[in-house]
Design a protein around this motif. Structure first.
Motif, short mmCIF file in Angstrom:
data_model
loop_
_atom_site.label_atom_id
_atom_site.label_comp_id
_atom_site.label_asym_id
_atom_site.label_seq_id
_atom_site.Cartn_x
_atom_site.Cartn_y
_atom_site.Cartn_z
N UNK A 182 16.44 -20.08 -12.70
CA UNK A 182 17.55 -20.65 -11.37
C UNK A 182 18.59 -21.74 -11.98
N UNK A 183 19.90 -21.30 -11.62
CA UNK A 183 21.04 -22.12 -12.16
C UNK A 183 21.49 -21.56 -13.43
N UNK A 184 21.04 -20.49 -13.84
CA UNK A 184 21.47 -19.83 -15.22
C UNK A 184 21.86 -18.38 -15.03
N UNK A 185 21.68 -17.90 -13.83
CA UNK A 185 22.09 -16.42 -13.42
C UNK A 185 23.45 -16.34 -13.01
N UNK A 186 24.11 -15.36 -13.35
CA UNK A 186 25.44 -14.82 -12.90
C UNK A 186 25.44 -14.50 -11.47
N UNK A 230 30.93 -10.12 -14.71
CA UNK A 230 32.25 -10.34 -15.15
C UNK A 230 32.18 -10.81 -16.60
N UNK A 231 32.93 -10.75 -17.51
CA UNK A 231 33.05 -11.17 -18.79
C UNK A 231 32.77 -12.48 -18.82
N UNK A 232 32.50 -13.11 -20.11
CA UNK A 232 32.31 -14.44 -20.36
C UNK A 232 33.25 -15.44 -19.72
N UNK A 233 34.61 -15.24 -19.70
CA UNK A 233 35.32 -16.14 -19.25
C UNK A 233 35.44 -16.15 -17.56
N UNK A 234 34.58 -15.06 -17.06
CA UNK A 234 34.46 -15.11 -15.23
C UNK A 234 35.53 -14.40 -14.72
N UNK A 235 36.49 -14.06 -15.50
CA UNK A 235 37.79 -13.16 -14.92
C UNK A 235 37.68 -11.70 -15.05
N UNK A 236 37.62 -10.96 -13.82
CA UNK A 236 37.36 -9.47 -13.74
C UNK A 236 38.55 -8.90 -13.39
N UNK A 237 38.91 -7.54 -14.21
CA UNK A 237 39.80 -6.98 -13.76
C UNK A 237 41.43 -7.56 -14.40
N UNK A 238 41.22 -8.22 -15.55
CA UNK A 238 42.66 -8.93 -16.03
C UNK A 238 42.78 -8.25 -17.31
N UNK A 239 42.40 -7.13 -17.71
CA UNK A 239 42.50 -6.52 -19.04
C UNK A 239 41.66 -7.06 -20.23
N UNK A 240 40.71 -8.03 -20.09
CA UNK A 240 39.96 -8.57 -20.92
C UNK A 240 39.06 -7.44 -21.53
N UNK A 241 38.95 -7.16 -22.85
CA UNK A 241 38.27 -6.06 -23.49
C UNK A 241 36.73 -6.39 -22.92
N UNK A 265 23.68 -16.03 -9.28
CA UNK A 265 24.12 -17.13 -8.42
C UNK A 265 25.62 -17.69 -8.40
N UNK A 266 26.12 -17.29 -9.49
CA UNK A 266 27.70 -17.65 -9.34
C UNK A 266 28.68 -16.74 -8.82
N UNK A 267 27.83 -15.39 -8.20
CA UNK A 267 28.52 -14.39 -7.74
C UNK A 267 29.21 -13.52 -8.43
N UNK A 268 28.93 -13.67 -9.86
CA UNK A 268 29.80 -12.58 -10.68
C UNK A 268 28.87 -11.39 -11.37
N UNK A 325 20.99 -5.51 -6.16
CA UNK A 325 20.92 -6.89 -6.23
C UNK A 325 22.44 -7.48 -6.55
N UNK A 326 22.72 -8.47 -5.79
CA UNK A 326 24.31 -8.86 -5.81
C UNK A 326 24.19 -10.45 -5.84
N UNK A 327 24.67 -11.15 -4.96
CA UNK A 327 24.32 -12.79 -4.81
C UNK A 327 23.16 -12.91 -4.63
#
Length: 170
Positions: free
Chosen positions: A88-92, A135-146, A94-97, A65-67
């Motif tokens: 609905x509206x709470x799933x990541x 993606x981590x909670x800040x929504x940024x992937x591949x940025x070095x966030x733990x 749906x946000x594409x992450x 499953x993806x988007x």
């Protein structure tokens, strides 16, 4: 000219993700089809790099499953959600992450996400969905966030290939 998130790297990432669907094609659930085309551009690149690295090492990884659209999420989880399934509206998804994978070993997946070079991913332990990666909670992937994993602690760190080799021609 503005890129609008469409780049060669994003295109290659989504093309690769389309090759690793479980059963060889996007999943269809209750008449709705999950897809990678609507994944967030940065997340698509990050998750494709992770998947390629994991698949090269283990060989057993596919996307289930993806988007998902709001209607798709409602068909799966109902209008208020259920145990292990976001409303609905709470799933990541749906946000594409978020992507759900199937792999041989839950512990190995957990460890692989935790040790992914560049960070920015987390593996959640969700009832009936043991391979949910987002993606981590800040929504940024591949940025070095733990990595922010939930679930059992990994017993080893299985990752071994450098990030730079992931999209090298074969």
């Amino acid at each position: 000219a503005k890129d609008f998130g469409i780049s060669e790297e994003v295109g290659q990432a989504k093309q690769y993700l389309n090759t690793i669907w479980c059963g060889g094609r996007p999943a269809s659930t209750k008449g709705f089809v999950s897809n990678v085309e609507q994944l967030d551009a940065k997340f698509a690149v990050c998750i494709a790099k992770f998947a390629k690295q994991y698949k090269a090492r283990d060989g057993s990884l596919c996307i289930s499953s993806a988007y998902r659209s709001t209607e798709h999420q409602r068909a799966i989880c109902g209008s208020t959600g259920s145990t292990g399934c976001a409303a609905p509206g709470k799933s990541n998804h749906q946000r594409g992450i978020a992507v759900d994978f199937h792999a041989r070993n839950y512990q190995d997946m957990h460890s692989a996400v935790r040790s992914f070079p560049g960070g920015g991913l987390r593996h959640l332990t969700i009832a009936n969905d043991p391979y949910h990666v987002e993606a981590t909670s800040n929504g940024i992937c591949g940025t070095g966030v733990a990595a922010q994993n939930t679930g059992p602690a990994p017993t080893q760190n299985p990752f071994m290939t450098p990030l730079q080799q992931l999209f090298a021609p074969t």
